[in-house]
Design a protein around this motif. Structure first.
Motif, PDB file in Angstrom:
ATOM      1  N   ASN A   9      49.125 -47.023   7.229  1.00 54.03           N
ATOM      2  CA  ASN A   9      47.791 -47.532   7.553  1.00 54.03           C
ATOM      3  C   ASN A   9      46.709 -46.617   6.983  1.00 54.03           C
ATOM      4  O   ASN A   9      45.703 -47.090   6.441  1.00 54.03           O
ATOM      5  N   ALA A  12      46.447 -47.193   3.274  1.00 57.93           N
ATOM      6  CA  ALA A  12      45.750 -48.450   3.007  1.00 57.93           C
ATOM      7  C   ALA A  12      44.242 -48.287   3.206  1.00 57.93           C
ATOM      8  O   ALA A  12      43.448 -48.800   2.412  1.00 57.93           O
ATOM      9  N   ASN A  13      43.846 -47.565   4.252  1.00 60.76           N
ATOM     10  CA  ASN A  13      42.418 -47.334   4.489  1.00 60.76           C
ATOM     11  C   ASN A  13      41.803 -46.486   3.384  1.00 60.76           C
ATOM     12  O   ASN A  13      40.643 -46.700   3.007  1.00 60.76           O
ATOM     13  N   PHE A  16      41.230 -48.789   0.557  1.00 67.93           N
ATOM     14  CA  PHE A  16      40.137 -49.708   0.872  1.00 67.93           C
ATOM     15  C   PHE A  16      38.776 -49.021   0.724  1.00 67.93           C
ATOM     16  O   PHE A  16      37.801 -49.647   0.322  1.00 67.93           O
ATOM     17  N   TYR A  20      35.432 -50.195  -5.872  1.00 65.82           N
ATOM     18  CA  TYR A  20      36.018 -50.906  -7.006  1.00 65.82           C
ATOM     19  C   TYR A  20      35.212 -50.631  -8.266  1.00 65.82           C
ATOM     20  O   TYR A  20      34.003 -50.859  -8.285  1.00 65.82           O
TER      21      TYR A  20
END
Length: 57
Positions: A9, A12-13, A16, A20
């Motif tokens: 997790n 993933a954070n 994120f 971009y």
């Protein structure tokens, strides 16, 4: 088992939180360097925090 889930997790954070920086879509103006620098300045501490959490899990 829960430690690996928490680590996943956090990774993933961290991904994120990464701004971009891919190719611009046609019809949308490209951000200038000042905007990109500000976005990175905000993202780097968040990404570092998530990666630190991952390594301490």
């Amino acid at each position: 088992m829960s430690a690996s889930s928490l680590a996943g997790n956090d990774l993933a954070n961290a991904l994120f939180a990464n701004p971009y920086e891919g190719a611009q879509f046609s019809g949308y103006p490209a951000d200038d360097e000042a905007v990109r620098t500000a976005r990175h300045a905000e993202a780097i501490p968040r990404m570092t925090e998530h990666l630190d959490d991952t390594s301490s899990t």
